[in-house]
Write a protein that holds these residues in place. Structure first.
Motif, PDB file in Angstrom:
ATOM      1  N   ARG A  97       0.826  -1.214   0.000  1.00  0.00           N
ATOM      2  CA  ARG A  97       0.000   0.000   0.000  1.00  0.00           C
ATOM      3  C   ARG A  97       0.858   1.262   0.000  1.00  0.00           C
ATOM      4  NH1 ARG A  97      -5.243  -1.360   0.301  1.00  0.00           N
ATOM      5  NH2 ARG A  97      -5.802  -3.368   1.252  1.00  0.00           N
ATOM      6  N   ARG A  98       1.936   1.289   0.755  1.00  0.00           N
ATOM      7  CA  ARG A  98       2.817   2.459   0.772  1.00  0.00           C
ATOM      8  C   ARG A  98       3.467   2.639  -0.602  1.00  0.00           C
ATOM      9  NH1 ARG A  98       4.989   1.252   4.939  1.00  0.00           N
ATOM     10  NH2 ARG A  98       3.762   2.521   6.350  1.00  0.00           N
ATOM     11  N   SER A  99       3.859   1.560  -1.236  1.00  0.00           N
ATOM     12  CA  SER A  99       4.468   1.638  -2.573  1.00  0.00           C
ATOM     13  C   SER A  99       3.489   2.215  -3.580  1.00  0.00           C
ATOM     14  CB  SER A  99       4.920   0.243  -3.032  1.00  0.00           C
ATOM     15  OG  SER A  99       5.888  -0.284  -2.161  1.00  0.00           O
ATOM     16  N   ILE A 100       2.250   1.741  -3.560  1.00  0.00           N
ATOM     17  CA  ILE A 100       1.239   2.234  -4.499  1.00  0.00           C
ATOM     18  C   ILE A 100       0.905   3.697  -4.203  1.00  0.00           C
ATOM     19  CG2 ILE A 100      -1.140   1.986  -5.314  1.00  0.00           C
ATOM     20  CD1 ILE A 100       0.742  -0.194  -6.383  1.00  0.00           C
ATOM     21  N   GLU A 101       0.869   4.074  -2.934  1.00  0.00           N
ATOM     22  CA  GLU A 101       0.629   5.484  -2.605  1.00  0.00           C
ATOM     23  C   GLU A 101       1.776   6.351  -3.118  1.00  0.00           C
ATOM     24  OE1 GLU A 101      -2.222   6.857  -1.691  1.00  0.00           O
ATOM     25  OE2 GLU A 101      -2.992   4.808  -1.814  1.00  0.00           O
ATOM     26  N   ASN A 102       2.995   5.836  -3.084  1.00  0.00           N
ATOM     27  CA  ASN A 102       4.124   6.571  -3.663  1.00  0.00           C
ATOM     28  C   ASN A 102       3.944   6.718  -5.172  1.00  0.00           C
ATOM     29  OD1 ASN A 102       5.363   7.026  -1.214  1.00  0.00           O
ATOM     30  ND2 ASN A 102       6.740   5.275  -1.381  1.00  0.00           N
ATOM     31  N   VAL A 103       3.486   5.655  -5.839  1.00  0.00           N
ATOM     32  CA  VAL A 103       3.191   5.748  -7.273  1.00  0.00           C
ATOM     33  C   VAL A 103       2.136   6.828  -7.505  1.00  0.00           C
ATOM     34  CG1 VAL A 103       2.136   4.562  -9.246  1.00  0.00           C
ATOM     35  CG2 VAL A 103       3.841   3.384  -7.843  1.00  0.00           C
ATOM     36  N   ARG A 104       1.108   6.833  -6.679  1.00  0.00           N
ATOM     37  CA  ARG A 104       0.030   7.829  -6.820  1.00  0.00           C
ATOM     38  C   ARG A 104       0.599   9.252  -6.748  1.00  0.00           C
ATOM     39  NH1 ARG A 104      -5.350   6.834  -5.696  1.00  0.00           N
ATOM     40  NH2 ARG A 104      -4.834   5.146  -4.251  1.00  0.00           N
ATOM     41  N   LYS A 105       1.498   9.501  -5.801  1.00  0.00           N
ATOM     42  CA  LYS A 105       2.096  10.835  -5.659  1.00  0.00           C
ATOM     43  C   LYS A 105       2.938  11.209  -6.878  1.00  0.00           C
ATOM     44  CE  LYS A 105       2.357  10.557  -0.638  1.00  0.00           C
ATOM     45  NZ  LYS A 105       3.252  10.343   0.514  1.00  0.00           N
ATOM     46  N   VAL A 106       3.711  10.250  -7.379  1.00  0.00           N
ATOM     47  CA  VAL A 106       4.545  10.516  -8.553  1.00  0.00           C
ATOM     48  C   VAL A 106       3.661  10.808  -9.765  1.00  0.00           C
ATOM     49  CG1 VAL A 106       6.231   9.506 -10.144  1.00  0.00           C
ATOM     50  CG2 VAL A 106       6.494   9.163  -7.674  1.00  0.00           C
ATOM     51  N   LEU A 107       2.593  10.021  -9.939  1.00  0.00           N
ATOM     52  CA  LEU A 107       1.691  10.246 -11.064  1.00  0.00           C
ATOM     53  C   LEU A 107       0.985  11.593 -10.959  1.00  0.00           C
ATOM     54  CD1 LEU A 107       0.110   6.705 -11.512  1.00  0.00           C
ATOM     55  CD2 LEU A 107       1.690   7.873 -13.075  1.00  0.00           C
ATOM     56  N   GLU A 108       0.606  11.980  -9.757  1.00  0.00           N
ATOM     57  CA  GLU A 108      -0.037  13.283  -9.561  1.00  0.00           C
ATOM     58  C   GLU A 108       0.883  14.405 -10.037  1.00  0.00           C
ATOM     59  OE1 GLU A 108      -1.486  16.187  -5.925  1.00  0.00           O
ATOM     60  OE2 GLU A 108      -1.387  14.043  -5.562  1.00  0.00           O
ATOM     61  N   ALA A 109       2.152  14.313  -9.711  1.00  0.00           N
ATOM     62  CA  ALA A 109       3.119  15.329 -10.140  1.00  0.00           C
ATOM     63  C   ALA A 109       3.214  15.407 -11.657  1.00  0.00           C
ATOM     64  CB  ALA A 109       4.493  15.031  -9.539  1.00  0.00           C
ATOM     65  N   ALA A 110       2.927  14.278 -12.315  1.00  0.00           N
ATOM     66  CA  ALA A 110       3.030  14.208 -13.774  1.00  0.00           C
ATOM     67  C   ALA A 110       1.695  14.433 -14.478  1.00  0.00           C
ATOM     68  CB  ALA A 110       3.603  12.846 -14.167  1.00  0.00           C
ATOM     69  N   GLY A 111       0.646  14.759 -13.721  1.00  0.00           N
ATOM     70  CA  GLY A 111      -0.647  15.031 -14.333  1.00  0.00           C
ATOM     71  C   GLY A 111      -1.456  13.791 -14.642  1.00  0.00           C
ATOM     72  N   SER A 112      -1.328  12.774 -13.811  1.00  0.00           N
ATOM     73  CA  SER A 112      -2.070  11.543 -14.053  1.00  0.00           C
ATOM     74  C   SER A 112      -2.511  10.920 -12.738  1.00  0.00           C
ATOM     75  CB  SER A 112      -1.202  10.552 -14.851  1.00  0.00           C
ATOM     76  OG  SER A 112      -1.997   9.497 -15.359  1.00  0.00           O
ATOM     77  N   ASP A 113      -3.012   9.688 -12.811  1.00  0.00           N
ATOM     78  CA  ASP A 113      -3.457   8.973 -11.626  1.00  0.00           C
ATOM     79  C   ASP A 113      -3.447   7.471 -11.914  1.00  0.00           C
ATOM     80  OD1 ASP A 113      -5.779   8.439 -13.147  1.00  0.00           O
ATOM     81  OD2 ASP A 113      -6.868  10.099 -12.220  1.00  0.00           O
ATOM     82  N   LEU A 114      -3.811   6.689 -10.915  1.00  0.00           N
ATOM     83  CA  LEU A 114      -3.774   5.228 -11.054  1.00  0.00           C
ATOM     84  C   LEU A 114      -4.719   4.723 -12.142  1.00  0.00           C
ATOM     85  CD1 LEU A 114      -3.571   4.091  -7.318  1.00  0.00           C
ATOM     86  CD2 LEU A 114      -1.710   4.188  -8.999  1.00  0.00           C
TER      87      LEU A 114
END
Length: 130
Positions: free
Chosen positions: A55-72
């Motif tokens: 869950r922490r790994s996926i939340e980190n992905v979510r944050k990185v994607l948000e910075a790039a203008g996207s989401d899961l």
């Protein structure tokens, strides 16, 4: 490397690392997210149960994607690294929460991480339509 179609977006809470890689690279509408593990904003490993690390790994992905203008919901491919093969049933169960049908293309490799990590994931996504 600089190129007009290539960018390296980050927000203040984007997890970073002392290792030589960018959290993500955006090329046109494609977003390539580097391996995200159970780490804090400074890249320090946070050991936990498999579920906690997932869950922490996926939340980190979510944050990185948000910075790039996207989401899961805009992830088109995942590459998953599971340390212990016996965690695969739980991995599949939790994975479905984050990536429901139709799921992204996926690769999963087991028995491949160092003892300090139980899970790591990298993704390819597309930007949300503007």
């Amino acid at each position: 490397m600089t190129h007009p179609l290539v960018s390296y977006p980050q927000l203040p809470d984007t997890p970073t690392s002392h290792l030589p890689f960018s959290p993500c690279v955006v090329v046109g509408d494609l977003i390539f997210v580097s391996g995200q593990a159970s780490v804090d904003q400074k890249g320090n490993i946070i050991s936990d149960t498999f579920e906690g690390e997932f869950r922490r790994s996926i939340e980190n992905v979510r944050k990185v994607l948000e910075a790039a203008g996207s989401d899961l919901a805009h992830v088109v491919q995942t590459r998953n690294y599971v340390r212990d093969a016996e965690d695969v049933p739980l991995y599949n169960q939790i994975y479905r929460e984050y990536f429901p049908q139709p799921s992204p293309a996926r690769t999963t490799i087991t028995n491949c991480l160092p003892p300090s990590l139980r899970y790591e994931v990298e993704v390819v996504a597309v930007r949300k339509a503007s």
